[in-house]
Write an enzyme that holds these catalytic residues in place. Structure first.
Site, PDB file in Angstrom:
ATOM      1  N   SER A   1      -6.127  21.548 -18.909  1.00 29.02           N
ATOM      2  CA  SER A   1      -5.809  20.307 -18.214  1.00 29.02           C
ATOM      3  C   SER A   1      -5.098  20.567 -16.887  1.00 29.02           C
ATOM      4  O   SER A   1      -4.496  21.622 -16.677  1.00 29.02           O
ATOM      5  CB  SER A   1      -4.904  19.435 -19.084  1.00 29.02           C
TER       6      SER A   1
ATOM      7  N   GLY B   1      -2.143  23.331 -16.231  1.00 29.32           N
ATOM      8  CA  GLY B   1      -2.316  24.330 -15.184  1.00 29.32           C
ATOM      9  C   GLY B   1      -1.231  24.267 -14.132  1.00 29.32           C
ATOM     10  O   GLY B   1      -0.689  25.294 -13.710  1.00 29.32           O
TER      11      GLY B   1
ATOM     12  N   GLU C   1      -8.372  26.854 -13.886  1.00 30.10           N
ATOM     13  CA  GLU C   1      -9.467  25.893 -13.789  1.00 30.10           C
ATOM     14  C   GLU C   1      -9.001  24.626 -14.491  1.00 30.10           C
ATOM     15  O   GLU C   1      -8.648  24.674 -15.671  1.00 30.10           O
ATOM     16  CB  GLU C   1     -10.723  26.442 -14.453  1.00 30.10           C
TER      17      GLU C   1
ATOM     18  N   CYS D   1     -16.494  21.381 -18.571  1.00 31.50           N
ATOM     19  CA  CYS D   1     -15.809  21.175 -17.297  1.00 31.50           C
ATOM     20  C   CYS D   1     -16.785  20.815 -16.183  1.00 31.50           C
ATOM     21  O   CYS D   1     -16.370  20.365 -15.121  1.00 31.50           O
ATOM     22  CB  CYS D   1     -14.994  22.406 -16.929  1.00 31.50           C
TER      23      CYS D   1
ATOM     24  N   GLU E   1     -10.875  12.496 -13.782  1.00 27.89           N
ATOM     25  CA  GLU E   1     -11.677  13.002 -14.884  1.00 27.89           C
ATOM     26  C   GLU E   1     -11.312  12.328 -16.203  1.00 27.89           C
ATOM     27  O   GLU E   1     -10.138  12.170 -16.535  1.00 27.89           O
ATOM     28  CB  GLU E   1     -11.475  14.514 -15.039  1.00 27.89           C
TER      29      GLU E   1
END
Length: 526
Positions: A240, A244, A263, A300, A391
């Site tokens: 997430s 991160g 990422e 992703c 997202e």
């Protein structure tokens, strides 16, 4: 048999943070009970990794390549024991996981071939020019070396390919970096099985035990302590945005800041061009729904945004997409927490005043299942509310209806960094697509045409990365052979006698690697 342990070097260790995996398809706990570790075990694992670093970074290419191949062999030897455990802990189907195991082992073997080639060393030689005026040039030789022990965080959505023996671990080990993995608590049994396979490979290849450790646990303090340890020199993370960025903050505030290759977040816009829609709206709609709902949308690179011009061809696309999505049975999501976050994200779209719900998948008969969701809005509404571009991890997507290509460009220009951007186009759309390419190059790590973004090839030319917040460092990739570059740094050697030079830089080139000599490529003999 699993014993619920962490693996610190060659030892199995249990801590005091007791937890169990959950079968997301039933909500039931899975034996055994794991005992997560704490600060003392983090320090011990990092100390061992530091001890192993100097010998491991100078292993010859054949030894290191054979080590990576042995890990792959050991994982495959686990057979159904591994697959059945991953199925129980993730809710993912056998076929998907057998494919993911193949990808995991394949990328380890690919990195073995990279190590053998020696190209990753990036050898350059500027020979001495003692007669050069006004000043002579010294002999200068460059190679890339491993940066030090690396912390890797296992991902929830790929319990094999992005986890204990995944791409971050494989590329770090290929670079010559010992690895300390923080296993994902959603699949600790899977982590222990794969961790043992790596530990056995370390022993079989005669390497220092500190080359690999696996830390199990549920606390944020465990991961934070690992990143904060001064012996860790880089971090690989998939998860997430919040997770991160928390690690990026810890790494930046250390006495010695270190890179975090995280990422994090991407909605992967897809542009449906007019000629393509006119020619194949039905096929595009079916392909889109297949990509959207694959694996409950827990990729992703899931297509989270569609952009298209208003008109009858778009209406045809919507009709087919709605008809295709509505009867689809929902799929189990990876964890209860991921399912809860998905439901909240979908509900927020459904209740938004400027958003229309086009379709929902079939009702669920079990826990933690994701019903597919397709929404629509206008370009004006989308640009006005940044929340619509956030997202929603799972099988949810929003169609942005645009009046003209200028609106398409405006929407794309307003997006955050992405892993992918897709052009669904025919030959007649080329000139419409041309002005969008400079925008997409600045927004995404991979631009593709006439495919769907789900599915990332493990290859030499692949980039699985992108500008923030897709990743914390858009200059790199977490998939493909270029991933090794994250864990290397260049060192120059000036006027050192040949006897002191590393093997790759000696005049005779005993490793037989490709080198750039005075700006001209000298092919290797490997």
């Amino acid at each position: 048999m699993l014993d619920g342990s962490s693996l610190i070097g060659g030892q199995s260790v249990r801590g005091e943070d007791l937890f169990q995996a959950v079968d997301p398809s039933t909500g039931q706990l899975i034996a055994p009970e794991f005992a997560g570790v704490g600060a003392a075990e983090v320090a011990r694992a990092c100390a061992l990794a530091d001890e192993a670093f100097h010998s491991y970074r100078e292993t010859d290419p054949e030894t290191r390549a054979r080590f990576l191949e042995t890990i792959a062999d050991n994982i495959e030897a686990l057979g159904d024991t591994l697959i059945e455990r991953v199925m129980a802990e993730s809710g993912l189907p056998r076929a998907r996981l057998e494919g993911e195991r193949g990808r995991t082992c394949g990328q380890l073997r690919l990195f073995a071939s990279v190590v053998r080639s020696g190209d990753w060393l990036g050898v350059r030689v500027d020979t001495a020019l003692p007669e050069r005026k006004p000043l002579p040039r010294p002999d200068i030789r460059l190679r890339k070396i491993a940066i030090g022990p690396v912390a890797v965080f296992g991902a929830s959505n790929f319990p094999l390919a992005f986890s204990v023996a995944g791409g971050d671990t494989g590329s770090a080990l290929a670079a010559g970096c010992p690895v300390v993995v923080k296993g994902h608590p959603a699949h600790p049994g899977t982590g222990e099985l794969v961790g043992r396979a790596i530990r056995d490979a370390v022993k079989a290849c005669g390497l220092h035990e500190g080359v690999f450790s696996l830390l199990q646990g549920t606390t944020t303090a465990l991961g934070g302590g690992l990143v904060a340890d001064p012996r860790i020199k880089a971090v690989g993370f998939t998860g997430s945005r919040g997770g991160g960025l928390a690690l990026v903050k810890i790494a930046a505030e250390r006495a010695e800041p270190i890179p975090v290759y995280a990422e994090m977040s991407s909605v992967n816009p897809v542009v449906l061009f007019p000629a393509a829609l006119a020619a194949r709206a039905e096929a595009l709609a079916e392909g889109f729904v297949g990509s959207l709902t694959m694996g409950a949308g827990q990729f992703c690179t899931n297509p989270g945004i569609l952009l298209a011009l208003e008109g009858p061809d778009l209406d045809s696309f919507v009709e087919v997409a709605t008809r295709t999505l509505t009867p689809l049975a929902p799929s189990t999501m990876l964890t209860p927490g991921i399912h809860s976050a998905y439901e909240k994200g979908v509900d927020a779209f459904a209740q938004h005043h400027g958003v229309e719900t086009l379709a929902r998948g079939a009702e669920s008969s079990g826990p933690h299942c994701a019903r597919g969701a397709l929404f629509a809005t206008t370009a004006a509404e989308f640009v006005a509310d940044p929340a619509l571009s956030h997202e929603v991890f799972g099988s949810s997507s929003i169609l942005v209806r645009c009046k003209d290509m200028a609106e398409v460009a405006k929407v794309l220009e307003g997006l955050e960094g992405q892993l992918t951007a897709t052009l669904q186009m025919d030959e007649a759309d080329v000139e419409l697509a041309r002005p969008l390419l400079p925008i997409l190059e600045q927004r995404a790590g991979r631009v593709l045409a006439n495919g769907w973004p789900t599915g990332v090839e493990v290859s030499h030319a692949m980039v699985h990365g992108g500008p923030y917040p897709a990743t914390s460092d858009g200059r790199t990739t977490s998939v493909g052979t270029l991933a090794i570059e994250r864990f290397l740094r260049p060192v120059s050697y000036q006027n050192l006698p040949d006897a002191l030079l590393p093997q790759a830089l000696k005049a005779a080139n005993p490793l037989g690697v490709q080198r750039l000599i005075d700006g001209k490529t000298e092919l290797g003999t490997r």
